[in-house]
Design a protein around this motif. Sequence first.
Motif: not given
Length: 467
Positions: A254-264, A277-279
């Motif tokens: 499976g792909g890797t989930g994305g990430a931002n400042g406060a969520s992933a 992976g989810g964004a």
Amino acid sequence: MRRRNILAIAGAAVTLAAAPAAFAQPMPQAPQAPPGPSTLSAIGSEQQFTVPPGITSLHVKLVGAPGGSPADGTFTSGNGGNGGAVEADLAVTPGQVLYVLVGGDGGVEAGGFNGGGDGGVRTVNTGTQYGKGGGGGGATDIRTVSCASSCANGGDAISRASRLIVAGGGGGGGAFAQGSYASTSGAAGGNGGAAGAVVSGSGGNGAAGSDAGSGATGGSGAGGATTSAAGTEGTSIASSVAWIAATAGNAAAGGTGGANGASAGGGGGGGYFGGGGGAAGKYTSMDNEGGAGGGGGGSSWAKPGDTSNVSITADASGSPHVEFSFVPPPDIDLVIGGVDRTNGSGRTTVSPGEEFTVAGQGMLPGSTVTVEIRSTPKVLATATVTGGGTFSATVKVPSSIAAGAHTLAVRGTAADGTPVETTVPVLVSGLAVTGSPVTSMVKTGVAALVVGLILLLGLRRLRRPAA
């Protein structure tokens, strides 16, 4: 699953002396399959199953691992998706070594063994347990080539190409966005996609995260894998802080989930192909970011030609494993005078006038079993099957039968209503059982011949005649 019926023919003890009444020996037990594991659970490494002697078909059930659900405290994260379940009959050869990988559950961030993609990790305040996406669940599969040291991610290309059956892992849940809008506006993470939940074996799509206020949209869920392509990643949204794009799945992982400042986002589930992976959600400030998307489920698959009677569903147990079951093969044991003649001529010798007992099980209650001897068919006995599916009949070799090769046939109706028959080659000697002494067998005036014949045969199902 097709069941084979077991027939037993037990020889009577025949005494050539005074008072020579024949009697039936106790019915032997059906042969038991060689010992071996019937269920393999997740241990985080490759396991082996050796096909027992005489076995040419296994009935197997594989369950993939569920995706992980992020820690959310007082907030709301998405739930991990269920793994897939595949049930099928698998053609094998005796002594064949099968390599088994039972998928590991997705965790918080970490993907499960055998292809589960990692969840993303928030890029601000990374030390907290919150804001980490759920890892994808690992696939469960059976293959013929070891994956050696590369099993965690599904194995190398050669090992992956040898897979026979795959139950996909579920996608990981998307994490919530930690901030005031997260609690007041419901910026929840999306659920991970279920693996192989439809007949085609495709994994489910991950759900999108919820929107927050002031344009902070939720991250998109990832695509589930199909049996011909990996799942696509959730669409990344540019941010004013460091952000990481989600990745698509690949062959097995499976792909890797994305990430931002406060969520992933959640990681994709492993499978024949891995889910994406989810964004992460769009970030405008620590107090304003959309929830992340869930990872896609991995696909489930069974190899055409090597499998039959395939069923693919979504698992609800949450317990990845592989179950093996099989019917003991036909087996013949000929014991004459206490000596095993199984590997001898393949034909047992009987005498005119000799009696023995035919007994069996697995038949249709109330039906009739017929025992006859051929070449010219002659019915020797019939028996009515009991309510428990067993029968027993005393059979006597005709005193007028010609010496030479003949066939003993037993026919009846199996428990499922299918006509069944088994045949046993016999050689009729020219020496009749008369109850008087026989010179060649006499020692000190009185002689006894004890012939024990035990035949354990698998009944072969006959094709029904056309209506």
